[in-house]
Design an enzyme around this catalytic site. Structure first.
Site, PDB file in Angstrom:
ATOM      1  N   LYS A 173     -13.333  -8.715  24.784  1.00 49.78           N
ATOM      2  CA  LYS A 173     -12.866  -8.499  26.149  1.00 49.78           C
ATOM      3  C   LYS A 173     -12.921  -9.785  26.975  1.00 49.78           C
ATOM      4  CE  LYS A 173     -12.606  -3.869  25.734  1.00 49.78           C
ATOM      5  NZ  LYS A 173     -12.885  -3.702  24.303  1.00 49.78           N
TER       6      LYS A 173
HETATM    7  C1  LIG Z   1     -12.420  -2.852  23.463  1.00 49.31           C
HETATM    8  C2  LIG Z   1     -12.817  -3.024  22.055  1.00 49.31           C
HETATM    9  C3  LIG Z   1     -11.993  -2.573  21.011  1.00 49.31           C
HETATM   10  C4  LIG Z   1     -10.697  -1.830  21.255  1.00 49.31           C
HETATM   11  O1  LIG Z   1      -9.693  -2.643  21.819  1.00 49.31           O
HETATM   12  P1  LIG Z   1      -8.438  -1.954  22.525  1.00 49.31           P
HETATM   13  O2  LIG Z   1      -7.688  -3.094  23.127  1.00 49.31           O
HETATM   14  O3  LIG Z   1      -8.980  -1.030  23.564  1.00 49.31           O
HETATM   15  O4  LIG Z   1      -7.677  -1.245  21.478  1.00 49.31           O
HETATM   16  C5  LIG Z   1     -12.409  -2.817  19.717  1.00 49.31           C
HETATM   17  N1  LIG Z   1     -13.586  -3.444  19.456  1.00 49.31           N
HETATM   18  C6  LIG Z   1     -14.393  -3.865  20.431  1.00 49.31           C
HETATM   19  C7  LIG Z   1     -15.687  -4.518  20.083  1.00 49.31           C
HETATM   20  C8  LIG Z   1     -14.040  -3.690  21.765  1.00 49.31           C
HETATM   21  O5  LIG Z   1     -14.858  -4.116  22.729  1.00 49.31           O
END
Ligand SMILES: *Cc1c(COP(=O)(O)O)cnc(C)c1O
Length: 488
Positions: free
Chosen positions: A114
């Site tokens: 993120k």
């Molecule tokens: C947010 C997240 C995901 C999923 O990503 P999306 O963009 O919501 O599909 C997968 N793995 C981790 C560790 C995340 O923080």
């Protein structure tokens, strides 16, 4: 370039990217999409090969955010992706074997992917407020299944003219995630736990966004609401860049020639990350197909296999909580691109009313050409962590392991870039248990044990958590979320 809602069938309400970033969700409940997808040519890719990550990202962003200058974007990208926040580089690509490459997206301040979007998005919003002549304070509302919350708090802390409130499901995040949020520093931040699962928290936030009376009351206080969830175009656009960057890195290391097709495998929750890859493909990046990886919450696997999206199913709490999602919001954007706003609007209506919809045969076969899907049970995930460490000496977190499971299963000779979305230390207890060790009660003990067993360094930000003071410990019902926001 203008932006339109995925539900705007007449295309009359085009807005600039700064406004789309400021608004987050469109007034009709849809998500913003650019009017066209800009191209990245084969020679563009070659020239990007010679550039730094920040320069690659600024180049890609400038093609979408046409009301921002390249220099503004370059300056923001240099701050967001520089050594101070991403020591050692923003999105390194690690070779696992001849076919599988791991794109590590978690070298930012919070240990999860993120950060790739949330280190830059606050800068984009801050510029958007100036560009649109906004005098009010932006109040960012976030529903998180763990990683978004901390990354948003880190990205927005102490940014002028903006405050942020993060809601997380009380039983849906790891101990470390909880601690990361509860100890967040900054004068403009609020954190609150909500009873229920991620969808309850996300629906609560969506409800506040569509509450006109609340909007009015906030307006009187000189405040307007905005989002940092992956529905915001300002979150999505920066994610396109790392697919282009990974492709450049593969050319630079001689793994592929420019023009060779690759596959992309993504551990998927809200469908933002994988959708950004799809945009990269539409721009012209040579991608053959996407492998959509899920955990036991396999609503997307079923969707890609059958054409029916059905959220009426048991919700599983897994060791990859950021993928514990039954409504993948950004899927709406894919449907919009493949089938247009009329059908999308209808399916989204059915999703709200009946909790499910079935796409038509034409849409299904269009999706089949570019997507395949695979889900990983808890046992599959644990075995993948064990086998990957055993065979390649590579330590993966629980989310990445879902994607590696899918990559191993689907590999057919075309090189696969597999997204790694979290540091293994973010989910240290489950990683340790997957390696066959006893699961320690204490999260910090798990750091030590995992470090001793694997020799992989513990990120500094995790070590320092132990001594930080808890600032936020409130737990509320979903229907009290609005009051919480009005109070702040
Ligand atoms: C947010 C997240 C995901 C999923 O990503 P999306 O963009 O919501 O599909 C997968 N793995 C981790 C560790 C995340 O923080």
């Amino acid at each position: 370039m203008k932006y339109y809602s995925t539900r705007d069938t007449k295309k009359t309400n085009g807005i600039d990217s700064a406004v789309a970033i400021k608004n987050g969700l469109a007034p009709d409940g849809g998500l913003y999409m650019p009017s066209e997808i800009p191209a990245v040519s084969s020679s563009d890719i070659l020239s990007l090969c010679k550039k730094s990550y920040a320069e690659r990202a600024a180049d890609i962003l400038s093609r979408f955010l046409c009301d921002y200058t390249y220099d503004e974007l370059l300056s923001d990208c240099r701050e967001a992706y520089g050594e101070a926040r991403f020591p050692g580089g923003a999105a390194p690509l690690v070779k696992l074997n001849d076919n599988i490459f791991v794109l590590e997206l978690w070298h930012g301040p919070t240990g999860a992917f993120k950060d790739m979007a949330l280190q830059i998005m606050p800068r984009l919003l801050s510029r958007a407020l100036v560009k649109t002549g906004e005098k009010r304070t932006a109040h960012i509302l976030v529903a998180t299944s763990g990683d978004t919350g901390k990354a948003a708090l880190e990205g927005y802390r102490d940014i002028d003219g903006i405050k942020i409130t993060v809601f997380y499901p009380v039983d849906g995040v790891s101990k470390i995630q909880k601690l990361q949020m509860a100890t967040q520093e900054g004068g403009n931040v609020n954190v609150c736990a909500v009873k229920g699962n991620f969808d309850d928290a996300q629906n609560g936030v969506k409800k506040i966004f569509s509450d006109n009376e609340a909007k009015e009351r906030l307006n009187e206080k000189g405040v307007f609401l905005s989002s940092a969830n992956s529905i915001n175009w300002g979150r999505l656009a920066p994610q396109i860049a790392y697919y282009v960057s990974a492709y450049c890195d593969m050319i630079n290391t001689g793994e592929i020639a420019n023009g060779d097709l690759i596959d992309i495998c993504v551990p998927t929750g809200n469908f933002g990350n994988i959708f950004a890859g799809y945009i990269a493909k539409l721009m012209g990046l040579p991608i053959r197909r996407f492998i959509c990886a899920s955990n036991s919450n396999n609503v997307l696997t079923d969707f890609f296999e059958t054409g029916t999206y059905d959220r009426n199913r048991k919700f599983h709490t897994t060791m990859s909580p950021s993928m514990d999602i039954l409504i993948s919001s950004n899927l709406e954007r894919l449907l919009y691109l493949v089938s247009g706003p009329e059908k999308t609007r209808e399916w989204m209506k059915q999703l709200v009313c009946e909790g499910k919809y079935t796409v038509d045969a034409e849409t299904k076969s269009a999706l089949d050409r570019e997507f395949t899907a695979c889900c990983s049970t808890e046992e599959n995930t644990a075995e993948t962590i064990y086998n990957t460490f055993d065979k390649y000496g590579y330590l993966s977190d629980t989310h990445t392991a879902c994607a590696l499971f899918a990559s191993y299963k689907k590999a057919d000779g075309v090189k696969i870039v597999t997204d790694s979305t979290a540091s293994p230390y973010k989910f240290a207890s489950d990683v340790l248990a997957s390696l066959g060790e006893k699961k320690p009660e204490d999260a910090f003990e798990a750091f030590e044990l995992l470090n001793r067993k694997t020799g992989v360094d513990i990120p500094d930000s995790f070590v320092s958590l132990k001594t930080k003071a808890v600032r936020f410990d409130k737990v509320i019902e979903p229907n009290s979320m609005l009051d919480f926001v009005l109070d702040k």
